[in-house]
Design a protein around this motif. Structure first.
Motif, PDB file in Angstrom:
ATOM      1  N   ALA A 301       0.990  -1.230   0.129  1.00 32.86           N
ATOM      2  CA  ALA A 301      -0.141  -0.040   0.095  1.00 32.86           C
ATOM      3  C   ALA A 301       0.945   1.277  -0.076  1.00 32.86           C
ATOM      4  N   ILE A 302       1.900   1.332   0.893  1.00 31.32           N
ATOM      5  CA  ILE A 302       2.664   2.394   0.891  1.00 31.32           C
ATOM      6  C   ILE A 302       3.413   2.774  -0.624  1.00 31.32           C
ATOM      7  N   TRP A 303       3.873   1.800  -1.145  1.00 29.11           N
ATOM      8  CA  TRP A 303       4.560   1.929  -2.496  1.00 29.11           C
ATOM      9  C   TRP A 303       3.521   2.423  -3.124  1.00 29.11           C
ATOM     10  N   LEU A 304       2.501   1.742  -3.574  1.00 32.05           N
ATOM     11  CA  LEU A 304       1.310   2.043  -4.531  1.00 32.05           C
ATOM     12  C   LEU A 304       1.069   3.536  -4.072  1.00 32.05           C
ATOM     13  N   LEU A 305       0.927   4.039  -3.161  1.00 36.16           N
ATOM     14  CA  LEU A 305       0.643   5.396  -2.732  1.00 36.16           C
ATOM     15  C   LEU A 305       1.792   6.344  -3.066  1.00 36.16           C
ATOM     16  N   HIS A 306       2.921   5.925  -3.026  1.00 30.00           N
ATOM     17  CA  HIS A 306       4.067   6.497  -3.504  1.00 30.00           C
ATOM     18  C   HIS A 306       3.974   6.844  -4.845  1.00 30.00           C
ATOM     19  N   GLU A 307       3.670   5.913  -5.501  1.00 26.05           N
ATOM     20  CA  GLU A 307       3.480   5.923  -6.990  1.00 26.05           C
ATOM     21  C   GLU A 307       2.388   6.682  -7.549  1.00 26.05           C
ATOM     22  N   HIS A 308       1.535   7.032  -7.038  1.00 28.54           N
ATOM     23  CA  HIS A 308       0.366   7.854  -7.199  1.00 28.54           C
ATOM     24  C   HIS A 308       0.115   8.995  -5.979  1.00 28.54           C
ATOM     25  N   PRO A 309       1.077  10.049  -6.503  1.00 26.58           N
ATOM     26  CA  PRO A 309       1.065  11.138  -5.383  1.00 26.58           C
ATOM     27  C   PRO A 309      -0.274  11.697  -5.187  1.00 26.58           C
ATOM     28  N   ASP A 310      -1.148  11.808  -6.158  1.00 27.89           N
ATOM     29  CA  ASP A 310      -2.466  12.673  -5.776  1.00 27.89           C
ATOM     30  C   ASP A 310      -3.306  11.938  -4.742  1.00 27.89           C
ATOM     31  N   ASP A 311      -3.105  10.345  -4.962  1.00 22.69           N
ATOM     32  CA  ASP A 311      -4.175   9.659  -3.873  1.00 22.69           C
ATOM     33  C   ASP A 311      -3.259   9.835  -2.834  1.00 22.69           C
ATOM     34  N   TRP A 312      -2.143   9.892  -2.600  1.00 21.45           N
ATOM     35  CA  TRP A 312      -1.273  10.081  -1.273  1.00 21.45           C
ATOM     36  C   TRP A 312      -1.727  11.500  -0.683  1.00 21.45           C
ATOM     37  N   VAL A 452       9.867   5.506  -2.070  1.00 23.16           N
ATOM     38  CA  VAL A 452       9.524   4.289  -1.727  1.00 23.16           C
ATOM     39  C   VAL A 452       9.846   3.206  -3.001  1.00 23.16           C
ATOM     40  N   GLY A 453      10.766   2.394  -2.899  1.00 18.33           N
ATOM     41  CA  GLY A 453      10.887   1.480  -4.065  1.00 18.33           C
ATOM     42  C   GLY A 453      12.123   0.728  -3.611  1.00 18.33           C
ATOM     43  N   THR A 454      12.767   0.271  -4.720  1.00 21.20           N
ATOM     44  CA  THR A 454      13.960  -0.651  -4.676  1.00 21.20           C
ATOM     45  C   THR A 454      15.289  -0.121  -4.969  1.00 21.20           C
ATOM     46  N   ALA A 455      16.436  -0.262  -4.250  1.00 19.00           N
ATOM     47  CA  ALA A 455      17.653   0.362  -4.382  1.00 19.00           C
ATOM     48  C   ALA A 455      17.917   0.685  -6.008  1.00 19.00           C
ATOM     49  N   SER A 456      17.354  -0.279  -6.813  1.00 20.17           N
ATOM     50  CA  SER A 456      17.720   0.138  -8.320  1.00 20.17           C
ATOM     51  C   SER A 456      16.821   0.907  -8.817  1.00 20.17           C
ATOM     52  N   ALA A 465       5.963 -16.959  -0.318  1.00 18.71           N
ATOM     53  CA  ALA A 465       6.320 -17.860   0.469  1.00 18.71           C
ATOM     54  C   ALA A 465       5.375 -18.149   1.655  1.00 18.71           C
ATOM     55  N   PHE A 466       4.257 -18.635   1.160  1.00 18.39           N
ATOM     56  CA  PHE A 466       2.927 -18.753   1.807  1.00 18.39           C
ATOM     57  C   PHE A 466       2.103 -17.431   1.642  1.00 18.39           C
ATOM     58  N   THR A 467       2.567 -16.381   2.128  1.00 19.76           N
ATOM     59  CA  THR A 467       1.954 -15.154   1.254  1.00 19.76           C
ATOM     60  C   THR A 467       2.936 -14.275   0.444  1.00 19.76           C
ATOM     61  N   MET A 468       2.432 -13.579  -0.332  1.00 21.93           N
ATOM     62  CA  MET A 468       3.147 -12.785  -1.384  1.00 21.93           C
ATOM     63  C   MET A 468       3.585 -11.525  -0.884  1.00 21.93           C
ATOM     64  N   PHE A 469       4.769 -11.193  -1.126  1.00 20.25           N
ATOM     65  CA  PHE A 469       5.564 -10.070  -0.587  1.00 20.25           C
ATOM     66  C   PHE A 469       6.621  -9.513  -1.716  1.00 20.25           C
ATOM     67  N   PRO A 470       6.792  -7.977  -1.337  1.00 22.10           N
ATOM     68  CA  PRO A 470       7.534  -7.242  -2.383  1.00 22.10           C
ATOM     69  C   PRO A 470       8.792  -7.416  -1.901  1.00 22.10           C
ATOM     70  N   VAL A 471       9.791  -7.450  -2.705  1.00 22.00           N
ATOM     71  CA  VAL A 471      11.222  -7.916  -2.445  1.00 22.00           C
ATOM     72  C   VAL A 471      12.171  -6.417  -2.585  1.00 22.00           C
ATOM     73  N   GLY A 472      12.890  -6.211  -1.402  1.00 19.40           N
ATOM     74  CA  GLY A 472      13.795  -5.097  -1.496  1.00 19.40           C
ATOM     75  C   GLY A 472      13.154  -3.608  -1.382  1.00 19.40           C
ATOM     76  N   LEU A 473      11.967  -3.366  -0.781  1.00 16.35           N
ATOM     77  CA  LEU A 473      11.224  -1.975  -0.868  1.00 16.35           C
ATOM     78  C   LEU A 473      12.160  -1.151   0.377  1.00 16.35           C
ATOM     79  N   GLN A 474      12.630  -0.175  -0.096  1.00 19.29           N
ATOM     80  CA  GLN A 474      13.058   0.710   0.897  1.00 19.29           C
ATOM     81  C   GLN A 474      12.276   1.925   1.101  1.00 19.29           C
ATOM     82  N   MET A 475      12.259   2.600   2.200  1.00 25.64           N
ATOM     83  CA  MET A 475      11.547   4.104   2.422  1.00 25.64           C
ATOM     84  C   MET A 475      12.380   4.975   2.895  1.00 25.64           C
TER      85      MET A 475
END
Length: 483
Positions: A301-312, A452-456, A465-475
């Motif tokens: 949710a935090i990554w998606l909100l950062h990607e959509h600044p008007d919604d944030w 909010v995103g990956t280092a690259s 891994a039972f649940t679906m998660f994002p790899v390498g998110l930094q804020m």
């Protein structure tokens, strides 16, 4: 109580046309004897199944050894099957067996009458009345998370988003559910380090073609046993402490101060309590589910909100107006409001559900999606693909929280089932939503999102891994005000 017969199946809506065999469906070519089993790419299993749906159609076939598996991605069909649990459908038997081996057999893995009894006892521990009494503990843990993010902001340091939120959810779960202040946010705690290792092994074992560990313990299995032993020691400690509190203060049975006390005090209509195995299993279930699912949903949710600044910015404006001079929602009722946060979280769960796959098994002969299924038939439900069906809306693949206020989008909303549907709707959904509202309100009120995103800079990869998660998110954050 009347039960469905073969005649009922033939006379029902699914039988308006002659029922087909799953073997008639197209699907990916498998190997002799094992079918598609050895083709599964476990870390990206959900994406693999979704890609096969693009190639073979929304309803297709897989083979697990000699067993034909129906794969569906129609929301209405999935919702109908979920409403028929636990009588017609259950979780796949290997799921229950693997979870029972860990000592985690509780309301998540129980079936039939066993599930009905446990559900009555556990649900009472998650009702809004209990959560309201737990609110001061939630507020205290959220203040600690805010303090840790303030320190990172002042130092200009990136925050490992998923790791930070996992510590938060462990602290919330242990405090609200078990009355234990483990405080992993301020100092490392062994419990969280051991919990992190359990879900990947559960997912691996559920999807292996052969349960080798029941006959041969490899190093990875012995390591898993060590982690599991530490977690069970913590579980027993939580239970002993809660029992002691109830013994020292019997009035807690009428007004329990945490979820574990409520489960210990709960009695079903026949006066039976949870057994020791069920009690420990439900404690372990709450620990595991409370850590991964909420933390991963918040990360997305935090990554998606950062990607959509008007919604944030719309979310920030709502929080500012609602909180006034407060830095956090000051009360349970204040936290339960915040409709823009709820819409944003709902949209994040639609696009990035932490449970994008659901595996079910038929208890009896039935029909689904026009196919006759014998007892023991397996159905895989593609939960995300159902919510992203292009027939629902032109912008169905877009992040648009406003759709949750749009009455014309009710069909799209109903296609998203992040907490399941029907009788087995997740009992912890109120707690999960409350945690997510607290974190996002705290973030919006006190910080500016710098990155909010990956280092690259590439979009975060999805992994299972039972649940679906994002790899390498930094804020990276800056403070909106000095504390």
């Amino acid at each position: 109580m009347p039960t469905e017969t073969d005649a009922d199946v033939r006379a029902g809506p699914a039988a308006a046309a002659p029922l087909r065999s799953v073997a008639e469906l197209p699907g990916p070519r498998g190997w002799p004897l094992v079918g598609n089993l050895l083709q599964f790419d476990l870390p990206r299993l959900h994406q693999q199944f979704e890609a096969w749906a693009e190639r073979h159609g929304p309803t297709y076939r897989l083979r697990l050894g000699r067993r034909e598996v129906l794969v569906i991605s129609d929301a209405q069909t999935i919702a109908g099957a979920l409403r028929d649990r636990p009588d017609t459908w259950r979780r796949m038997r290997p799921i229950e067996a693997v979870i029972r081996e860990t000592g985690g057999h509780g309301v998540f893995s129980a079936e039939g009458d066993d599930w009905r009894r446990q559900r009555r006892l556990v649900m009472g521990a998650f009702d809004p009345g209990h959560l309201k009494r737990f609110y001061p503990s939630l507020l205290r843990v959220t203040e600690r998370l805010m303090a840790s993010w303030c320190q990172a902001a002042r130092r200009g340091e990136p925050i490992d988003l998923q790791a930070s939120l996992m510590r938060y959810t462990v602290d919330v779960t242990a405090g609200l559910a078990f009355g234990a202040d483990v405080n992993t946010l301020e100092a490392p705690h062994p419990l969280q380090q051991h919990l992190d290792k359990l879900f990947p092994m559960l997912f691996r074992r559920i999807n292996l073609p052969f349960a080798y560990w029941r006959y041969l313990r490899l190093p990875i299995d012995r390591e898993h046993d060590r982690h599991l032993a530490h977690v069970h020691e913590a579980v027993r400690g939580f239970i002993r402490a809660a029992r002691q509190r109830l013994q020292d203060d019997p009035s807690r049975r009428e007004r329990p101060s945490d979820l574990l006390e409520a489960m210990l005090a709960a009695q079903d209509v026949d006066g039976g309590a949870l057994t020791e195995e069920e009690l420990a299993g439900n404690v372990l279930t709450v620990l595991l589910a409370g850590e991964d699912t909420t933390a991963n949903t918040l990360s997305w949710a935090i990554w998606l909100l950062h990607e959509h600044p008007d919604d944030w910015q719309a979310l920030v404006a709502e929080v500012d107006a609602a909180l006034g001079d407060a830095l956090l929602p000051p009360s349970f009722d204040a936290a339960r409001g915040l409709a823009t946060i709820e819409a944003s979280v709902s949209e994040a769960m639609r696009l990035k559900p932490v449970a994008p796959l659901l595996f079910m098994e038929a208890n009896r002969e039935t029909a689904l999606a026009g196919f006759r299924l014998p007892p023991g038939a397996v159905v895989f439900c593609l939960m995300r693909r159902a919510a992203l069906d292009a027939r629902l809306a032109e912008d169905v693949a877009d992040f648009r929280p406003g759709r949750w206020y749009d009455g014309a989008q009710r069909v799209t909303q109903k296609a998203s089932m992040p907490f399941g549907a029907g009788p087995r709707l997740c009992p912890g959904r109120y707690l999960a939503l409350l945690e997510m509202k607290m974190v996002l309100a705290m973030l919006a009120r006190n910080f500016e999102l710098q990155y909010v995103g990956t280092a690259s800079g590439a979009p975060p990869q999805e992994r299972m891994a039972f649940t679906m998660f994002p790899v390498g998110l930094q804020m990276r954050l800056t403070e909106r005000r000095m504390h």
